[in-house]
Design a protein around this motif. Structure first.
Motif, mmCIF file in Angstrom:
data_model
loop_
_atom_site.group_PDB
_atom_site.id
_atom_site.type_symbol
_atom_site.label_atom_id
_atom_site.label_comp_id
_atom_site.label_asym_id
_atom_site.label_seq_id
_atom_site.Cartn_x
_atom_site.Cartn_y
_atom_site.Cartn_z
ATOM 1 N N VAL A 12 0.693 -0.685 0.242
ATOM 2 C CA VAL A 12 -0.151 0.184 -0.001
ATOM 3 C C VAL A 12 1.014 0.722 0.685
ATOM 4 O O VAL A 12 1.812 1.146 0.258
ATOM 5 C CB VAL A 12 -0.977 0.204 0.937
ATOM 6 C CG1 VAL A 12 -1.739 -1.684 0.959
ATOM 7 C CG2 VAL A 12 -0.412 0.310 2.271
ATOM 8 N N LEU A 13 0.935 2.048 -0.610
ATOM 9 C CA LEU A 13 1.314 3.476 -0.463
ATOM 10 C C LEU A 13 0.533 4.575 -0.027
ATOM 11 O O LEU A 13 -0.985 5.226 -0.588
ATOM 12 C CB LEU A 13 1.266 3.951 -1.613
ATOM 13 C CG LEU A 13 2.202 3.328 -2.918
ATOM 14 C CD1 LEU A 13 1.838 4.241 -5.093
ATOM 15 C CD2 LEU A 13 3.520 3.273 -2.459
ATOM 16 N N ILE A 14 0.627 5.123 1.492
ATOM 17 C CA ILE A 14 0.629 5.634 2.154
ATOM 18 C C ILE A 14 0.645 7.242 1.524
ATOM 19 O O ILE A 14 1.725 7.462 1.074
ATOM 20 C CB ILE A 14 1.903 5.396 3.754
ATOM 21 C CG1 ILE A 14 0.716 4.190 3.650
ATOM 22 C CG2 ILE A 14 0.323 6.677 4.618
ATOM 23 C CD1 ILE A 14 1.398 3.773 5.084
ATOM 24 N N GLY A 15 0.438 8.035 1.930
ATOM 25 C CA GLY A 15 0.250 9.371 1.276
ATOM 26 C C GLY A 15 0.474 9.431 -0.226
ATOM 27 O O GLY A 15 1.054 11.003 -0.878
ATOM 28 N N ALA A 16 -0.181 8.840 -0.615
ATOM 29 C CA ALA A 16 0.147 9.062 -2.560
ATOM 30 C C ALA A 16 -1.255 10.280 -2.968
ATOM 31 O O ALA A 16 -2.063 10.159 -2.434
ATOM 32 C CB ALA A 16 -0.494 7.581 -3.170
ATOM 33 N N SER A 17 -0.873 11.267 -3.685
ATOM 34 C CA SER A 17 -1.727 12.314 -3.877
ATOM 35 C C SER A 17 -2.983 11.275 -5.130
ATOM 36 O O SER A 17 -2.477 10.815 -6.063
ATOM 37 C CB SER A 17 -1.238 13.477 -4.641
ATOM 38 O OG SER A 17 -1.514 13.942 -5.167
ATOM 39 N N VAL A 18 -4.059 11.246 -5.390
ATOM 40 C CA VAL A 18 -5.113 11.849 -5.661
ATOM 41 C C VAL A 18 -5.773 12.853 -5.769
ATOM 42 O O VAL A 18 -7.130 13.552 -5.731
ATOM 43 C CB VAL A 18 -6.387 10.637 -5.085
ATOM 44 C CG1 VAL A 18 -7.749 10.506 -6.320
ATOM 45 C CG2 VAL A 18 -5.414 9.119 -5.106
ATOM 46 N N LYS A 19 -5.583 13.917 -7.596
ATOM 47 C CA LYS A 19 -7.021 14.466 -7.459
ATOM 48 C C LYS A 19 -7.023 14.759 -8.815
ATOM 49 O O LYS A 19 -7.597 13.553 -9.771
ATOM 50 C CB LYS A 19 -5.475 15.753 -8.245
ATOM 51 C CG LYS A 19 -4.323 16.327 -6.542
ATOM 52 C CD LYS A 19 -2.994 16.695 -7.329
ATOM 53 C CE LYS A 19 -3.867 18.574 -7.591
ATOM 54 N NZ LYS A 19 -3.030 18.861 -8.009
ATOM 55 N N LEU A 79 -9.373 19.833 -6.960
ATOM 56 C CA LEU A 79 -9.586 19.315 -5.444
ATOM 57 C C LEU A 79 -8.593 17.866 -5.683
ATOM 58 O O LEU A 79 -8.565 17.210 -6.579
ATOM 59 C CB LEU A 79 -11.515 19.000 -6.626
ATOM 60 C CG LEU A 79 -12.063 17.479 -4.444
ATOM 61 C CD1 LEU A 79 -12.259 18.635 -3.649
ATOM 62 C CD2 LEU A 79 -13.170 17.625 -5.688
ATOM 63 N N GLY A 80 -8.266 17.583 -4.371
ATOM 64 C CA GLY A 80 -7.666 16.578 -4.286
ATOM 65 C C GLY A 80 -7.594 15.624 -2.643
ATOM 66 O O GLY A 80 -7.928 16.385 -2.084
ATOM 67 N N THR A 81 -7.381 14.433 -3.353
ATOM 68 C CA THR A 81 -6.663 14.387 -1.416
ATOM 69 C C THR A 81 -5.865 13.251 -1.241
ATOM 70 O O THR A 81 -4.775 13.113 -2.193
ATOM 71 C CB THR A 81 -8.020 13.225 -0.514
ATOM 72 O OG1 THR A 81 -7.781 13.010 0.284
ATOM 73 C CG2 THR A 81 -8.242 12.134 -2.231
ATOM 74 N N TYR A 88 -8.159 6.129 -0.138
ATOM 75 C CA TYR A 88 -8.581 7.154 -0.301
ATOM 76 C C TYR A 88 -9.710 7.695 -0.751
ATOM 77 O O TYR A 88 -10.991 6.678 -0.757
ATOM 78 C CB TYR A 88 -8.041 7.941 -1.294
ATOM 79 C CG TYR A 88 -8.218 7.296 -2.440
ATOM 80 C CD1 TYR A 88 -9.158 7.945 -3.332
ATOM 81 C CD2 TYR A 88 -7.720 6.583 -3.017
ATOM 82 C CE1 TYR A 88 -9.697 7.958 -4.646
ATOM 83 C CE2 TYR A 88 -7.981 5.490 -4.698
ATOM 84 C CZ TYR A 88 -8.956 6.611 -5.505
ATOM 85 O OH TYR A 88 -9.491 5.566 -6.795
ATOM 86 N N SER A 89 -10.601 8.854 -0.097
ATOM 87 C CA SER A 89 -12.370 8.890 -1.240
ATOM 88 C C SER A 89 -12.351 10.881 -1.443
ATOM 89 O O SER A 89 -11.596 11.078 -0.478
ATOM 90 C CB SER A 89 -13.039 8.960 0.766
ATOM 91 O OG SER A 89 -14.229 9.253 -0.031
ATOM 92 N N ILE A 90 -12.942 10.787 -2.697
ATOM 93 C CA ILE A 90 -13.039 11.798 -3.316
ATOM 94 C C ILE A 90 -14.338 11.909 -4.278
ATOM 95 O O ILE A 90 -14.501 11.249 -4.509
ATOM 96 C CB ILE A 90 -11.870 12.576 -3.666
ATOM 97 C CG1 ILE A 90 -11.960 13.362 -4.942
ATOM 98 C CG2 ILE A 90 -11.734 10.803 -4.966
ATOM 99 C CD1 ILE A 90 -10.368 14.052 -5.356
ATOM 100 N N GLN A 91 -14.638 13.143 -3.898
ATOM 101 C CA GLN A 91 -16.071 13.235 -4.923
ATOM 102 C C GLN A 91 -16.003 13.314 -6.057
ATOM 103 O O GLN A 91 -14.964 14.633 -6.312
ATOM 104 C CB GLN A 91 -16.924 14.564 -4.025
ATOM 105 C CG GLN A 91 -17.482 13.904 -2.983
ATOM 106 C CD GLN A 91 -18.396 14.933 -2.251
ATOM 107 O OE1 GLN A 91 -18.705 16.538 -2.528
ATOM 108 N NE2 GLN A 91 -18.940 14.977 -1.348
ATOM 109 N N ALA A 92 -16.299 12.985 -6.736
ATOM 110 C CA ALA A 92 -15.700 12.809 -8.333
ATOM 111 C C ALA A 92 -17.522 12.723 -9.056
ATOM 112 O O ALA A 92 -17.945 12.054 -9.158
ATOM 113 C CB ALA A 92 -15.258 12.316 -9.247
#
Length: 224
Positions: free
Chosen positions: A5-12, A18-20, A28-32
């Motif tokens: 698992v990658l901890i602290g990976a950027s998801v945009k 908007l990103g997390t 991760y959780s993101i509204q898309a």
């Protein structure tokens, strides 16, 4: 490839602010929206784009970016791209360290980095002295400090050159500042080799040498 698992990976969301980031479990959780594209990035990995569509649970596997990793140099505060490096840092690769058969990492460093002097006592198996930028210490010793895989050690005499992945010599004040007065004589960073996973690999190296006593001359004794 390792399924870690990658901890602290950027998801945009591509094109938006908007990103997390991923948590300790790599989640991760993101509204898309269905038409959005997720841009996933991580240091040392290739950026990956995934279209959301109708998916509600998107798992992403990132690939190693070997080109980026090869251009990164470890310094006191972490890593920096080699092209951006302004301080005095000498880098010695594993290939350079094993060009000439030696019994220790200190011997292998000899003649590899400008400003670094390696001398060995005349005794067989004697101590090896390393001086970075000569002798100009504010501490009681003029020896550099050694950081092996992140751990400070007093000597590298027992480390075999074949076990080393890379060696960096930090020579200037900016690179050694994190170590305080201990780093006033320079810092030698060593990263040792680690298993790469997959099939078992075996590497064998053998060197032979012969040490002969010089011809002894008959000399006069005290009474003669």
């Amino acid at each position: 490839g390792t399924n870690d698992v990658l901890i602290g990976a950027s998801v945009k969301i591509k094109g938006k602010s908007l990103g997390t980031i991923t948590n300790i479990d790599g989640k991760y959780s993101i509204q898309a929206s269905p038409e959005d594209v997720l841009l996933v990035s991580y240091v040392g990995m290739k950026n990956t784009e995934v279209k959301v569509g109708t998916q509600t649970n998107i798992d992403v596997e990132l690939e190693n970016n070997s080109q980026v990793l090869n251009e990164v140099v470890a310094i006191g505060y972490g890593t920096v791209k080699k092209n951006d490096l302004t301080g005095s840092v000498g880098v010695v690769s594993a290939k350079d360290l094993t060009k000439i058969p030696t019994t220790s990492a200190a011997q292998a460093l000899q003649g590899r980095v400008p400003g670094v002097v390696v001398t060995q006592s005349g005794d067989p198996g004697g101590d090896i002295t390393i001086r970075v930028r000569g002798v100009g210490s504010i501490t009681r010793s003029s020896d550099p400090i050694y950081i092996v895989d992140g751990i400070m050690t007093g000597s590298i005499a027992g480390i075999q050159p074949q076990d080393i992945e890379s060696m960096q010599v930090l020579k200037d004040a900016s690179a050694t500042a994190i170590y305080g007065a201990n780093g006033s004589n320079g810092v030698i960073l060593i990263t040792t080799k680690r298993g790469k996973g997959g099939k078992t690999q075996l590497t064998f190296n053998a060197n032979t040498g012969l040490s002969l006593e010089p011809t002894k001359y008959r000399v006069m004794n005290a009474s003669e």
